[in-house]
Design a protein around this motif. Structure first.
Motif, PDB file in Angstrom:
ATOM      1  N   PRO A  27       0.804  -1.234   0.000  1.00  0.00           N
ATOM      2  CA  PRO A  27       0.000   0.000   0.000  1.00  0.00           C
ATOM      3  C   PRO A  27       0.828   1.271   0.000  1.00  0.00           C
ATOM      4  CG  PRO A  27      -0.902  -1.591   1.552  1.00  0.00           C
ATOM      5  CD  PRO A  27       0.416  -2.142   1.090  1.00  0.00           C
ATOM      6  N   ASP A  28       2.045   1.224   0.554  1.00  0.00           N
ATOM      7  CA  ASP A  28       2.877   2.425   0.543  1.00  0.00           C
ATOM      8  C   ASP A  28       3.663   2.597  -0.754  1.00  0.00           C
ATOM      9  OD1 ASP A  28       4.593   0.320   0.791  1.00  0.00           O
ATOM     10  OD2 ASP A  28       5.583   1.027   2.628  1.00  0.00           O
ATOM     11  N   GLY A  29       3.493   1.695  -1.746  1.00  0.00           N
ATOM     12  CA  GLY A  29       4.086   1.883  -3.067  1.00  0.00           C
ATOM     13  C   GLY A  29       5.334   1.087  -3.336  1.00  0.00           C
ATOM     14  N   GLU A  30       5.769   0.225  -2.440  1.00  0.00           N
ATOM     15  CA  GLU A  30       6.961  -0.577  -2.702  1.00  0.00           C
ATOM     16  C   GLU A  30       6.606  -1.715  -3.666  1.00  0.00           C
ATOM     17  OE1 GLU A  30      10.132  -1.937   0.377  1.00  0.00           O
ATOM     18  OE2 GLU A  30       8.800  -3.654   0.056  1.00  0.00           O
ATOM     19  N   ALA A  31       7.372  -1.814  -4.774  1.00  0.00           N
ATOM     20  CA  ALA A  31       7.095  -2.794  -5.817  1.00  0.00           C
ATOM     21  C   ALA A  31       8.228  -3.805  -5.895  1.00  0.00           C
ATOM     22  CB  ALA A  31       6.928  -2.097  -7.175  1.00  0.00           C
ATOM     23  N   GLY A  32       7.830  -5.064  -6.003  1.00  0.00           N
ATOM     24  CA  GLY A  32       8.811  -6.135  -6.142  1.00  0.00           C
ATOM     25  C   GLY A  32       8.238  -7.266  -6.970  1.00  0.00           C
ATOM     26  N   ILE A  33       9.121  -8.046  -7.603  1.00  0.00           N
ATOM     27  CA  ILE A  33       8.694  -9.156  -8.444  1.00  0.00           C
ATOM     28  C   ILE A  33       9.426 -10.425  -8.013  1.00  0.00           C
ATOM     29  CG2 ILE A  33       8.163  -7.683 -10.414  1.00  0.00           C
ATOM     30  CD1 ILE A  33      10.785  -8.559 -11.683  1.00  0.00           C
ATOM     31  N   LYS A  34       8.755 -11.535  -8.248  1.00  0.00           N
ATOM     32  CA  LYS A  34       9.357 -12.842  -7.996  1.00  0.00           C
ATOM     33  C   LYS A  34      10.171 -13.236  -9.223  1.00  0.00           C
ATOM     34  CE  LYS A  34       9.912 -16.972  -6.124  1.00  0.00           C
ATOM     35  NZ  LYS A  34      10.679 -17.213  -4.884  1.00  0.00           N
ATOM     36  N   LEU A  35      11.457 -13.448  -9.041  1.00  0.00           N
ATOM     37  CA  LEU A  35      12.339 -13.762 -10.155  1.00  0.00           C
ATOM     38  C   LEU A  35      12.188 -15.225 -10.568  1.00  0.00           C
ATOM     39  CD1 LEU A  35      15.613 -11.929  -9.046  1.00  0.00           C
ATOM     40  CD2 LEU A  35      13.916 -11.159 -10.724  1.00  0.00           C
ATOM     41  N   PRO A  36      12.237 -15.509 -11.866  1.00  0.00           N
ATOM     42  CA  PRO A  36      12.244 -16.917 -12.300  1.00  0.00           C
ATOM     43  C   PRO A  36      13.481 -17.637 -11.774  1.00  0.00           C
ATOM     44  CG  PRO A  36      11.764 -15.434 -14.135  1.00  0.00           C
ATOM     45  CD  PRO A  36      12.213 -14.578 -12.999  1.00  0.00           C
ATOM     46  N   ALA A  37      13.416 -18.945 -11.761  1.00  0.00           N
ATOM     47  CA  ALA A  37      14.503 -19.744 -11.182  1.00  0.00           C
ATOM     48  C   ALA A  37      15.845 -19.485 -11.853  1.00  0.00           C
ATOM     49  CB  ALA A  37      14.141 -21.226 -11.257  1.00  0.00           C
ATOM     50  N   PRO A  38      15.972 -19.381 -13.187  1.00  0.00           N
ATOM     51  CA  PRO A  38      17.298 -19.127 -13.787  1.00  0.00           C
ATOM     52  C   PRO A  38      17.867 -17.760 -13.461  1.00  0.00           C
ATOM     53  CG  PRO A  38      15.789 -20.087 -15.398  1.00  0.00           C
ATOM     54  CD  PRO A  38      14.972 -19.687 -14.220  1.00  0.00           C
ATOM     55  N   LEU A  39      17.044 -16.800 -13.005  1.00  0.00           N
ATOM     56  CA  LEU A  39      17.521 -15.448 -12.710  1.00  0.00           C
ATOM     57  C   LEU A  39      17.482 -15.158 -11.208  1.00  0.00           C
ATOM     58  CD1 LEU A  39      15.648 -13.528 -15.565  1.00  0.00           C
ATOM     59  CD2 LEU A  39      17.993 -14.395 -15.589  1.00  0.00           C
ATOM     60  N   ALA A  40      17.469 -16.186 -10.397  1.00  0.00           N
ATOM     61  CA  ALA A  40      17.364 -15.982  -8.950  1.00  0.00           C
ATOM     62  C   ALA A  40      18.595 -15.299  -8.372  1.00  0.00           C
ATOM     63  CB  ALA A  40      17.145 -17.329  -8.247  1.00  0.00           C
TER      64      ALA A  40
ATOM     65  N   ASN B 235      17.589  -9.059  -4.791  1.00  0.00           N
ATOM     66  CA  ASN B 235      18.113  -8.143  -3.778  1.00  0.00           C
ATOM     67  C   ASN B 235      17.235  -8.154  -2.531  1.00  0.00           C
ATOM     68  OD1 ASN B 235      15.861  -6.861  -4.720  1.00  0.00           O
ATOM     69  ND2 ASN B 235      16.896  -4.932  -5.252  1.00  0.00           N
ATOM     70  N   ALA B 236      16.333  -9.139  -2.431  1.00  0.00           N
ATOM     71  CA  ALA B 236      15.441  -9.277  -1.285  1.00  0.00           C
ATOM     72  C   ALA B 236      15.284 -10.768  -0.994  1.00  0.00           C
ATOM     73  CB  ALA B 236      14.082  -8.623  -1.561  1.00  0.00           C
ATOM     74  N   PRO B 237      14.843 -11.119   0.210  1.00  0.00           N
ATOM     75  CA  PRO B 237      14.694 -12.552   0.545  1.00  0.00           C
ATOM     76  C   PRO B 237      13.687 -13.254  -0.369  1.00  0.00           C
ATOM     77  CG  PRO B 237      14.606 -11.184   2.508  1.00  0.00           C
ATOM     78  CD  PRO B 237      14.542 -10.242   1.353  1.00  0.00           C
ATOM     79  N   HIS B 238      13.830 -14.596  -0.385  1.00  0.00           N
ATOM     80  CA  HIS B 238      12.917 -15.486  -1.108  1.00  0.00           C
ATOM     81  C   HIS B 238      12.939 -15.241  -2.620  1.00  0.00           C
ATOM     82  CE1 HIS B 238      11.412 -16.503   2.869  1.00  0.00           C
ATOM     83  NE2 HIS B 238      11.092 -15.234   3.082  1.00  0.00           N
ATOM     84  N   GLY B 239      14.094 -14.892  -3.158  1.00  0.00           N
ATOM     85  CA  GLY B 239      14.256 -14.744  -4.597  1.00  0.00           C
ATOM     86  C   GLY B 239      13.452 -13.624  -5.207  1.00  0.00           C
ATOM     87  N   ARG B 240      13.305 -12.516  -4.501  1.00  0.00           N
ATOM     88  CA  ARG B 240      12.528 -11.389  -4.998  1.00  0.00           C
ATOM     89  C   ARG B 240      13.452 -10.232  -5.319  1.00  0.00           C
ATOM     90  NH1 ARG B 240       7.283 -12.536  -4.171  1.00  0.00           N
ATOM     91  NH2 ARG B 240       6.741 -10.452  -4.910  1.00  0.00           N
TER      92      ARG B 240
END
Length: 554
Positions: free
Chosen positions: A222-235, A239-244
């Motif tokens: 809600p505060d605007g922070e955006a992140g994506i789950k990286l595919p396995a070959p690009l893990a 720059n964040a936990p859990h491959g994000r």
């Protein structure tokens, strides 16, 4: 006048079932753009391979084949990315099948028209119901050759549909063909290649209710922070936990921002799509979610305060002559009795330029229309239920190239979708009416009476009145005007407004022979010799005693 076709009833258009808002991803670093490009390129290649497999399956597709494709994509992406890929593949294949069916119907309609016209003698005139023969032997011969071409195309299209074969181009067939006309398109080979690759990227994920912020793949807080789950070959790029990977930007939606924030805070499903615009060198984020369709209000409640009739036309050649330029949308307010009040309003929009520019022009014109309708105090806007899906072929309209360009330039689907969605937020109901004869009868019965010395009423303004009256259930065509002298029976019958249940109320007044209707010339008829018998006043004796004296001579 020929036989009129049966008119469809008017209805209140249901509200939208979904919402989509878009914002720009600003202040992205070079590392962010690199990661987005790598993820989009990798997932795009997987989407292309999955689409190829789906097209090869054809009609043999089943739940088992779908699950097998998803299992094959999961190790090279993730379980949720694989679900989004396979769902997008199915949507694209279904869209191609619908377009294939529409193409077949268009070919069948063109073949029927050519066969009919070829069966008629050369030069035979047509009617309103059916076209006539071709104008010359040269045109007749050219159409025989075109008939064979259309029949071959129809045979191939039917064979593909029966075999379950769908032709799909990821990135767009138009852009693919532009590769052979780079100079005409104003592109270089490198510029076209960058655009082609960006259009084939895949960066979209469906939402899931109950998950954190409504989406586990592309997550925005809600505060605007955006992140994506990286595919396995690009893990390894995480720059964040859990491959994000968390982007450096802060997402903010200006339109419906509070609705989006409330939905995300409640962990309700929100779908996201990240798109790169190569022309502007900008990244955009689109958020979409489903909403419950609002219950339509009754027709009587919508028309309780009158209606605004709107004629959405595309009279481009005439519109360019106007001082403001653009395509005019005519609107006129009608009271509860169907009488136009005030002055007509025209809202202009320009349909030239790029697709985003045209879309912005349409939104701006509809915004001004809705604001004006709300200021008038009405609760309903009446529009025509136009659909030119099967009316654009040159076989139907022949040499009327200007008319074909006219109906092709009318963004009826876009206007209808935009107006329905925007009106839902303002509390204004949209009433769709049958478009038959609105322009013709509006110009015939309303253009001249509504034209004054200080106001020039156009055909589109008169059509807006006709559309509003049809939505209210009033007849469009007016009865014969009252006699000009003193609105009595001296020069003819008085106009009488028939009730809605009277048969033939739309027809004109029957012509009754006799002096009262002036259908008999002067000096004819039973009372031609006695002029006093034609006057019904009690002063006939006075007229008989009066005579003019001769002129005095000096």
């Amino acid at each position: 006048m020929g036989e009129l076709r049966e008119l469809a009833g008017s209805f209140v258009v249901p509200g939208p079932s979904g919402v989509a808002v878009r914002t720009r991803l600003k202040q992205l670093t070079s590392a962010d753009e690199k990661v987005l490009a790598l993820v989009g390129g990798h997932l795009g290649s997987l989407a292309s391979r999955d689409l190829k497999v789906r097209c090869a399956d054809g009609l043999e597709h089943s739940a088992q084949t779908w699950a097998a494709r998803k299992r094959g994509l999961t190790p090279v992406s993730s379980s949720r990315w694989a679900g989004s890929l396979t769902k997008a593949t199915h949507d694209q294949w279904a869209l191609a099948r619908r377009g294939q069916l529409a193409h077949i119907r268009s070919l069948e309609a063109g073949i029927r028209t050519i066969v009919h016209r070829l069966s008629l003698p050369v030069g035979q005139k047509g009617s309103k119901q059916a076209p006539g023969g071709y104008r010359s032997k040269r045109e007749w011969h050219a159409k025989t050759r075109r008939l064979h071409v259309l029949e071959d195309r129809l045979e191939r299209a039917r064979a593909d549909r029966e075999a379950g074969l769908a032709h799909v181009v990821r990135g767009g067939k138009r852009l693919a063909r532009t590769r052979h006309h780079l100079y005409a398109a104003g592109l270089t080979e490198d510029g076209w290649r960058r655009r082609w690759e960006a259009e084939r990227w895949f960066l979209q994920a469906d939402g899931e209710s109950g998950k954190r912020y409504g989406n586990e793949t592309i997550r925005i807080s809600p505060d605007g922070e955006a992140g994506i789950k990286l595919p396995a070959p690009l893990a390894d790029l995480a720059n964040a936990p859990h491959g994000r990977y968390v982007l450096a930007t802060q997402v903010r939606f200006l339109h419906r921002g509070q609705q989006w924030a409330d939905r995300v805070a409640a962990n309700r499903a929100v779908a996201y799509r990240i798109h790169y615009d190569t022309g502007r060198d900008r990244w955009y984020l689109t958020a979409s979610w489903q909403i419950p369709v609002a219950k339509t209000i009754p027709m009587a409640a919508a028309l309780a305060h009158g209606v605004v009739g709107v004629d959405m036309n595309a009279d481009l050649p005439h519109a360019r002559l106007r001082s403001r330029g653009g395509t005019p949308t005519a609107a006129w307010r009608l009271d509860v009795h169907g009488n136009p009040t005030g002055h007509p309003h025209r809202f202009f929009y320009d349909l030239t330029g790029t697709a985003p520019h045209r879309d912005a022009q349409v939104r701006h014109a509809l915004t001004r229309l809705l604001h004006w309708a709300r200021s008038c105090g009405v609760k309903a806007i009446a529009v025509e239920d136009l659909d030119f899906g099967a009316e654009k072929t040159r076989e139907k309209h022949g040499r009327r190239k200007r008319f074909r360009q006219l109906i092709s330039g009318m963004p009826t689907g876009r206007l209808r979708a935009r107006l329905t969605s925007m009106a839902d937020q303002t509390g204004i109901a949209i009433i769709a009416v049958d478009p038959a004869y609105t322009s013709r009868w509006g110009a015939q019965h309303w253009q001249k009476p509504l034209t004054t010395k200080n106001r020039k009423t156009t055909r589109h303004d008169a059509a807006a009145v006709a559309i509003g009256r049809r939505a209210q259930g009033h007849p469009i065509r007016r009865r014969t005007a009252p006699p000009p002298h003193d609105r009595s029976d001296r020069a003819g019958h008085r106009t009488v407004q028939a009730r809605p249940g009277v048969p033939g109320r739309e027809g004109t007044r029957p012509r009754i022979p006799g002096p009262r209707t002036r259908s008999v010339r002067a000096g004819r008829g039973g009372n031609a010799g006695n002029q006093n018998a034609q006057h019904r006043s009690g002063r006939s004796a006075e007229h008989e005693l009066w005579q003019q004296d001769s002129q005095l001579s000096l």
